[in-house]
Design a protein around this motif. Structure first.
Motif, PDB file in Angstrom:
ATOM      1  N   ALA A  25       0.814  -1.222   0.000  1.00 32.10           N
ATOM      2  CA  ALA A  25       0.000   0.000   0.000  1.00 32.10           C
ATOM      3  C   ALA A  25       0.847   1.272   0.000  1.00 32.10           C
ATOM      4  N   ASP A  26       2.016   1.233   0.632  1.00 34.48           N
ATOM      5  CA  ASP A  26       2.848   2.434   0.752  1.00 34.48           C
ATOM      6  C   ASP A  26       4.019   2.453  -0.241  1.00 34.48           C
ATOM      7  N   ALA A  27       4.071   1.461  -1.126  1.00 32.32           N
ATOM      8  CA  ALA A  27       5.185   1.399  -2.082  1.00 32.32           C
ATOM      9  C   ALA A  27       5.053   2.497  -3.141  1.00 32.32           C
ATOM     10  N   ASN A  28       6.194   2.988  -3.601  1.00 30.42           N
ATOM     11  CA  ASN A  28       6.212   4.017  -4.639  1.00 30.42           C
ATOM     12  C   ASN A  28       6.552   3.471  -6.017  1.00 30.42           C
ATOM     13  N   GLU A  29       6.925   2.187  -6.060  1.00 36.35           N
ATOM     14  CA  GLU A  29       7.200   1.555  -7.346  1.00 36.35           C
ATOM     15  C   GLU A  29       6.822   0.073  -7.276  1.00 36.35           C
ATOM     16  N   CYS A  30       6.635  -0.511  -8.442  1.00 37.16           N
ATOM     17  CA  CYS A  30       6.253  -1.920  -8.521  1.00 37.16           C
ATOM     18  C   CYS A  30       7.417  -2.802  -8.064  1.00 37.16           C
ATOM     19  N   VAL A  31       7.112  -3.806  -7.232  1.00 43.08           N
ATOM     20  CA  VAL A  31       8.168  -4.680  -6.719  1.00 43.08           C
ATOM     21  C   VAL A  31       8.638  -5.675  -7.783  1.00 43.08           C
ATOM     22  N   LYS A  32       7.910  -5.785  -8.895  1.00 44.75           N
ATOM     23  CA  LYS A  32       8.277  -6.732  -9.945  1.00 44.75           C
ATOM     24  C   LYS A  32       8.987  -6.058 -11.115  1.00 44.75           C
ATOM     25  N   CYS A  33       8.362  -5.058 -11.696  1.00 39.62           N
ATOM     26  CA  CYS A  33       8.968  -4.402 -12.869  1.00 39.62           C
ATOM     27  C   CYS A  33       9.603  -3.065 -12.529  1.00 39.62           C
ATOM     28  N   HIS A  34       9.444  -2.609 -11.271  1.00 40.44           N
ATOM     29  CA  HIS A  34      10.037  -1.349 -10.771  1.00 40.44           C
ATOM     30  C   HIS A  34       9.508  -0.112 -11.499  1.00 40.44           C
ATOM     31  N   ALA A  35       8.334  -0.241 -12.105  1.00 41.12           N
ATOM     32  CA  ALA A  35       7.708   0.940 -12.715  1.00 41.12           C
ATOM     33  C   ALA A  35       7.180   1.847 -11.610  1.00 41.12           C
ATOM     34  N   SER A  36       7.258   3.142 -11.831  1.00 42.92           N
ATOM     35  CA  SER A  36       6.811   4.108 -10.830  1.00 42.92           C
ATOM     36  C   SER A  36       5.294   4.051 -10.659  1.00 42.92           C
ATOM     37  N   ARG A  37       4.881   4.204  -9.436  1.00 38.49           N
ATOM     38  CA  ARG A  37       3.439   4.244  -9.130  1.00 38.49           C
ATOM     39  C   ARG A  37       2.806   5.534  -9.611  1.00 38.49           C
ATOM     40  N   TRP A  38       3.644   6.580  -9.755  1.00 39.62           N
ATOM     41  CA  TRP A  38       3.118   7.915 -10.004  1.00 39.62           C
ATOM     42  C   TRP A  38       3.427   8.388 -11.415  1.00 39.62           C
ATOM     43  N   LYS A  39       2.565   9.249 -11.897  1.00 37.49           N
ATOM     44  CA  LYS A  39       2.827   9.907 -13.175  1.00 37.49           C
ATOM     45  C   LYS A  39       3.882  10.977 -12.961  1.00 37.49           C
ATOM     46  N   LYS A  40       4.643  11.252 -14.022  1.00 35.66           N
ATOM     47  CA  LYS A  40       5.648  12.305 -13.931  1.00 35.66           C
ATOM     48  C   LYS A  40       4.970  13.646 -14.133  1.00 35.66           C
ATOM     49  N   ASN A  41       5.119  14.514 -13.142  1.00 32.67           N
ATOM     50  CA  ASN A  41       4.523  15.848 -13.235  1.00 32.67           C
ATOM     51  C   ASN A  41       5.493  16.802 -13.893  1.00 32.67           C
ATOM     52  N   GLU A  42       5.053  17.393 -15.000  1.00 36.41           N
ATOM     53  CA  GLU A  42       5.893  18.387 -15.659  1.00 36.41           C
ATOM     54  C   GLU A  42       5.830  19.689 -14.883  1.00 36.41           C
ATOM     55  N   PRO A  43       6.986  20.271 -14.539  1.00 37.18           N
ATOM     56  CA  PRO A  43       6.974  21.514 -13.752  1.00 37.18           C
ATOM     57  C   PRO A  43       6.366  22.665 -14.545  1.00 37.18           C
TER      58      PRO A  43
END
Length: 434
Positions: free
Chosen positions: A234-252
């Motif tokens: 629940a608190d992970a920031n990336e996938c434990v299998k493929c290591h893809a980020s949980r979050w979208k990249k925010n453009e500044p």
């Protein structure tokens, strides 16, 4: 009991009977158990939303008048099961049609799982078994206040709540947009008398209606369908299998660069899950649907010609009953089917996006009901842009957990048709796939 007379509520404020009735009401309200210094004020201005002391309530009632449709003093200790009071209300006030009012009252009790005959206003902590009892009680009493509040002074056909429910029913049947409904709402707001009780906006109206609905849960998912960010992840920031980020990249942006606050994290993929157990329990909270859930045992007749008219006639159903006789002995135990398919939510077919709903069908119901759209139970919405394919089991985890509980342990459920509690079990008999 003199305090149960309601004739004075229809009198004018300068009428001596009204002034005597106000004193009787105040004595009744402050004589209840667990009442300290303040109670909800039922004057036209406060509408039971503000709590005040004895002197303030008396002053407000004499100055602004009482809400004339508040003929059941639920917020002040009166039992809703008091039939004598109910009969007095119908005979003395004529504020609403009896059938219309009672149907809305039944709907409220079914929505919150409160048996009418066992309900007492003081037992607020028993309004709901799930969630925060105080929050559920407040939502219940707020809706009760809206049910007793007339749409405009002198309106006998609708209360505030019944009108909004019918308006949202039309929205569901016709598929009109939120903006269209807000325009209709604004039109009614202008057309009705100025002191009508309609909310100012669609947002406010939706907040009232949402109290009748069941909750849904948002669960973030790996963009590659590997895992759900749920339970141990629940608190992970990336996938434990493929290591893809949980979050979208925010453009500044120029605004965010000057602001000191951190940018809000947006999940790459979010599934919406609709818990099954409270939805099955709600089926049995309605007297009509609860009786229909026993149709396959109580009313179905075996046809001598061997024609299958219901799935209870099938070999699979009968074989299951033979294998699990304990489950089969209780006709209210739920037999479910599961179906899923993808569709494009956009009108433009050139946009490659698929959303996958997962639907459950309760096959206890008679054949003319179980395949009706209103009988389907939406279990989850799996987002796109691509379908889950062979990884759909990743998204089914919350549902499987509930189904295991329903099969192994069961849940305590109130049957409104029999006015009794029973332990409900459920089984997924089959899936429908293409």
């Amino acid at each position: 009991m003199e305090s149960k007379s309601r004739e004075w509520m229809q009198c004018k404020k300068n009428d001596p009977r009204y002034k005597i009735g106000v004193k009787q009401f105040i004595e009744f309200a402050f004589s209840q158990k667990n009442v300290k210094d303040v109670v909800p004020c039922p004057c036209v201005k406060c509408n039971n939303e503000r709590r005040k002391c004895r002197d303030e309530i008396e002053l407000d009632l004499l100055k602004f008048g009482i809400v004339k449709s508040y003929t059941r003093w639920l917020r002040h200790g009166e039992s809703i099961s008091d039939q004598t009071t109910h009969n007095n209300i119908i005979n003395e006030s004529n504020e609403f049609q009896e059938h219309e009012h009672d149907e809305m009252l039944d709907m409220l009790h079914e929505a919150f799982g409160v048996p009418i005959e066992n309900y007492v206003e003081g037992e607020r902590n028993k309004v709901s078994e799930g969630g925060d009892p105080k929050d559920a009680a407040e939502a219940f009493y707020k809706l009760m206040g809206d049910l007793e509040l007339e749409l405009y002074p002198g309106c006998k056909q609708f209360s505030k709540l019944s009108f909004l429910v019918k308006l949202f029913h039309i929205k569901c049947l016709t598929g009109i947009s939120d903006k269209s409904l807000e325009m209709v709402l604004n039109l009614f707001k202008e057309a009705l008398p100025k002191d009508n009780t309609l909310p100012e906006s669609y947002y406010e109206a939706e907040k009232i209606i949402k109290n009748l609905s069941l909750e849904s849960i948002k669960i973030d998912a790996c963009p590659n369908n590997c895992i759900l960010f749920w339970k141990e992840h629940a608190d992970a920031n990336e996938c434990v299998k493929c290591h893809a980020s949980r979050w979208k990249k925010n453009e500044p942006s120029s605004e965010s660069s000057t602001s000191q606050s951190k940018p809000k994290k947006i999940p790459s993929k979010t599934m919406r899950y609709f818990p099954l157990i409270p939805r099955l329990q709600r089926i049995f909270m309605s007297t009509k649907t609860a009786a229909s859930m026993r149709w396959h045992r109580d009313e179905r007749v075996d046809d001598p010609d061997g024609v299958m008219r219901h799935l209870a006639d099938s070999k699979a159903w009968k074989s299951f009953d033979e294998q699990y006789p304990t489950f089969a002995s209780e006709p209210r135990n739920v037999r479910l089917g599961l179906a899923s398919d993808g569709f494009s939510p956009f009108r433009n077919g050139h946009i490659p996006h698929n959303t996958w709903p997962v639907v459950l069908i309760p096959y206890n119901l008679p054949p003319w009901l179980c395949m009706k759209q209103q009988s389907f139970i939406l279990s989850m919405l799996i987002p796109g842009p691509k379908g889950p394919k062979d990884k759909i089991d990743v998204y089914l985890q919350p549902l499987i957990e509930e189904l295991k509980l329903l099969w192994e342990v069961g849940v305590e459920t109130y049957d409104a048709s029999k006015k009794e509690n029973f332990r409900m079990f459920a089984s997924l008999l089959w899936t429908i796939t293409l």
